[in-house]
Design an enzyme around this catalytic site. Structure first.
Site, PDB file in Angstrom:
ATOM      1  N   GLY A 145      42.856  29.306  43.252  1.00 13.06           N
ATOM      2  CA  GLY A 145      42.069  30.498  42.961  1.00 13.06           C
ATOM      3  C   GLY A 145      40.886  30.140  42.085  1.00 13.06           C
TER       4      GLY A 145
ATOM      5  N   THR B 249      37.643  30.227  42.984  1.00 11.32           N
ATOM      6  CA  THR B 249      36.370  30.681  43.540  1.00 11.32           C
ATOM      7  C   THR B 249      35.667  31.717  42.680  1.00 11.32           C
ATOM      8  OG1 THR B 249      37.518  32.356  44.839  1.00 11.32           O
ATOM      9  CG2 THR B 249      37.111  30.241  45.922  1.00 11.32           C
TER      10      THR B 249
ATOM     11  N   TYR C  92      53.337  44.073  39.069  1.00  5.81           N
ATOM     12  CA  TYR C  92      52.497  42.980  38.558  1.00  5.81           C
ATOM     13  C   TYR C  92      53.162  42.321  37.351  1.00  5.81           C
ATOM     14  CZ  TYR C  92      48.233  40.731  36.770  1.00  5.81           C
ATOM     15  OH  TYR C  92      47.297  39.836  36.321  1.00  5.81           O
TER      16      TYR C  92
HETATM   17  N1  LIG Z   1      41.304  39.942  34.932  1.00  7.42           N
HETATM   18  C1  LIG Z   1      42.289  40.247  34.145  1.00  7.42           C
HETATM   19  O1  LIG Z   1      42.168  41.169  33.315  1.00  7.42           O
HETATM   20  C2  LIG Z   1      43.572  39.468  34.205  1.00  7.42           C
HETATM   21  C3  LIG Z   1      44.472  39.635  33.135  1.00  7.42           C
HETATM   22  C4  LIG Z   1      45.640  38.877  33.120  1.00  7.42           C
HETATM   23  C5  LIG Z   1      45.897  37.971  34.132  1.00  7.42           C
HETATM   24  N2  LIG Z   1      45.014  37.829  35.163  1.00  7.42           N
HETATM   25  C6  LIG Z   1      45.331  36.799  36.178  1.00  7.42           C
HETATM   26  O2  LIG Z   1      44.302  35.846  36.172  1.00  7.42           O
HETATM   27  C7  LIG Z   1      44.278  35.167  37.436  1.00  7.42           C
HETATM   28  C8  LIG Z   1      42.831  35.039  37.905  1.00  7.42           C
HETATM   29  O3  LIG Z   1      42.318  36.335  38.128  1.00  7.42           O
HETATM   30  P1  LIG Z   1      40.817  36.761  37.759  1.00  7.42           P
HETATM   31  O4  LIG Z   1      40.912  37.925  36.847  1.00  7.42           O
HETATM   32  O5  LIG Z   1      40.028  35.580  37.359  1.00  7.42           O
HETATM   33  O6  LIG Z   1      40.354  37.393  39.146  1.00  7.42           O
HETATM   34  P2  LIG Z   1      39.449  36.910  40.373  1.00  7.42           P
HETATM   35  O7  LIG Z   1      38.090  36.552  39.902  1.00  7.42           O
HETATM   36  O8  LIG Z   1      39.619  37.953  41.391  1.00  7.42           O
HETATM   37  O9  LIG Z   1      40.158  35.555  40.822  1.00  7.42           O
HETATM   38  C9  LIG Z   1      41.278  35.504  41.607  1.00  7.42           C
HETATM   39  C10 LIG Z   1      41.256  34.170  42.292  1.00  7.42           C
HETATM   40  O10 LIG Z   1      42.488  34.013  43.004  1.00  7.42           O
HETATM   41  C11 LIG Z   1      42.169  33.672  44.326  1.00  7.42           C
HETATM   42  N3  LIG Z   1      43.246  34.126  45.180  1.00  7.42           N
HETATM   43  C12 LIG Z   1      43.755  35.364  45.295  1.00  7.42           C
HETATM   44  N4  LIG Z   1      44.778  35.357  46.166  1.00  7.42           N
HETATM   45  C13 LIG Z   1      44.903  34.079  46.596  1.00  7.42           C
HETATM   46  C14 LIG Z   1      45.765  33.432  47.501  1.00  7.42           C
HETATM   47  N5  LIG Z   1      46.721  34.110  48.149  1.00  7.42           N
HETATM   48  N6  LIG Z   1      45.607  32.123  47.705  1.00  7.42           N
HETATM   49  C15 LIG Z   1      44.636  31.411  47.067  1.00  7.42           C
HETATM   50  N7  LIG Z   1      43.789  31.979  46.195  1.00  7.42           N
HETATM   51  C16 LIG Z   1      43.924  33.298  45.975  1.00  7.42           C
HETATM   52  C17 LIG Z   1      40.826  34.282  44.607  1.00  7.42           C
HETATM   53  O11 LIG Z   1      40.181  33.549  45.619  1.00  7.42           O
HETATM   54  P3  LIG Z   1      39.629  34.174  47.004  1.00  7.42           P
HETATM   55  O12 LIG Z   1      39.462  35.645  46.801  1.00  7.42           O
HETATM   56  O13 LIG Z   1      38.355  33.446  47.207  1.00  7.42           O
HETATM   57  O14 LIG Z   1      40.684  33.826  48.016  1.00  7.42           O
HETATM   58  C18 LIG Z   1      40.130  34.049  43.284  1.00  7.42           C
HETATM   59  O15 LIG Z   1      39.602  32.744  43.212  1.00  7.42           O
HETATM   60  C19 LIG Z   1      45.209  35.948  38.348  1.00  7.42           C
HETATM   61  O16 LIG Z   1      46.449  35.270  38.446  1.00  7.42           O
HETATM   62  C20 LIG Z   1      45.391  37.264  37.605  1.00  7.42           C
HETATM   63  O17 LIG Z   1      46.618  37.878  37.896  1.00  7.42           O
HETATM   64  C21 LIG Z   1      43.875  38.562  35.234  1.00  7.42           C
END
Ligand SMILES: NC(=O)c1ccc[n+]([C@@H]2O[C@H](COP(=O)([O-])OP(=O)(O)OC[C@H]3O[C@@H](n4cnc5c(N)ncnc54)[C@H](OP(=O)(O)O)[C@@H]3O)[C@@H](O)[C@H]2O)c1
Length: 247
Positions: free
Chosen positions: A12, A14, A149
């Site tokens: 992930g 990207t 989640y």
């Molecule tokens: N944002 C928050 O407030 C928050 C808080 C706590 C934890 N998190 C966690 O942080 C992590 C990163 O999230 P983010 O907030 O940085 O969001 P994001 O920018 O939407 O990034 C999510 C990443 O995961 C990839 N992805 C999603 N499903 C996938 C799959 N099945 N296989 C491979 N890649 C996949 C997406 O790539 P593509 O779309 O290009 O496939 C993207 O690169 C996640 O695990 C999320 O649960 C987020």
């Protein structure tokens, strides 16, 4: 340049925290492999990261994709020193409205995906390597509409504890990070109304959303030799959301 000569896989990678961490590790000397589900987004990220990055299309929930991913890494680099199991997804609905399909999708990416990413990376991981799993503050504090989640993220962190023990004989450390409200495409602050954003930041001691780069800095620390005695932990990066109530 803490990561000169090191190779890192970021699932992930990207956008959001994965991409920010990839930039941080490349800036500090690493070769980085980033994954995502679509060719366009993977290529865009790899191009932005420059010549020390490789983009591989791989769905974290697909074991065939994970096998092919590890084969590509073995061919190009031969080993891994850092793994950031970051790919994740979320279903944010009231408990009563969550369907079996929602459940299967979240568990497939956030639990099964993390589990088998690590298992399949194991033969490539060098002794002394570091694994970091992206969990979430929601594993520490209950919040309605986040039942599914939160359960998946609690499982993801639990893997860090048990694998810390199981992989210790090889000197491999396993930790998780628990970001709070971070402004990324998954949770874009700009998509919220002023009142919604104020309600969120009002819960955070820091009084603001976090930035992906702030999580990347913590992942870089856990991935580095500076964290050599940090193992099986969850590092919460949330501006004080879980620990304290704003004055
Ligand atoms: N944002 C928050 O407030 C928050 C808080 C706590 C934890 N998190 C966690 O942080 C992590 C990163 O999230 P983010 O907030 O940085 O969001 P994001 O920018 O939407 O990034 C999510 C990443 O995961 C990839 N992805 C999603 N499903 C996938 C799959 N099945 N296989 C491979 N890649 C996949 C997406 O790539 P593509 O779309 O290009 O496939 C993207 O690169 C996640 O695990 C999320 O649960 C987020």
């Amino acid at each position: 340049m803490r990561f000169t000569g090191k190779t890192a896989l970021i699932t992930g990678g990207t956008s959001g925290m994965g991409l920010a961490t990839a930039h941080r590790l490349v800036e500090e000397g690493a070769q980085v492999i980033v994954t995502g589900r679509t060719r366009g987004r993977v290529d865009q990220a790899a191009a932005a990261l420059g010549p020390n990055a490789l983009g591989v299309v791989a769905d974290a929930a697909d074991l065939g994709d994970l096998t092919a991913l590890m084969a590509a890494i073995e061919t190009r680099y031969g080993r891994l020193d850092i793994l950031f199991a970051n790919a994740g997804t979320g279903t944010f609905k009231p408990f009563a409205e969550i369907t079996e399909a929602d459940f299967d999708q979240s568990v497939a990416v956030n639990v099964k995906g993390v589990f088998f990413t690590i298992q399949k990376a194991l033969p490539l991981l060098a002794d002394g390597a570091s694994i970091v799993i992206n969990a979430s503050w929601t594993l520490h504090r209950g919040n309605g509409i986040l039942t599914l989640y939160s359960a998946t993220k609690a499982a993801a962190h639990n893997l860090a504890r048990t694998l810390a023990a199981e992989l210790a004989p090889r000197g491999i450390r396993v930790n998780s990070v628990s970001p709070g409200y971070i402004d990324t495409p998954m949770y874009p602050a700009a998509a919220l109304s002023e009142a919604e954003a104020a309600a969120i930041t009002g819960r955070v001691v820091a009084g603001r959303f976090g930035r992906a780069e702030e999580v990347a800095a913590a992942v870089a620390f856990l991935s580095s030799a500076e964290a050599s005695y940090v193992n099986g932990q969850d590092l919460v990066i949330d501006g004080g959301l879980v620990a304290a109530i704003p004055a």
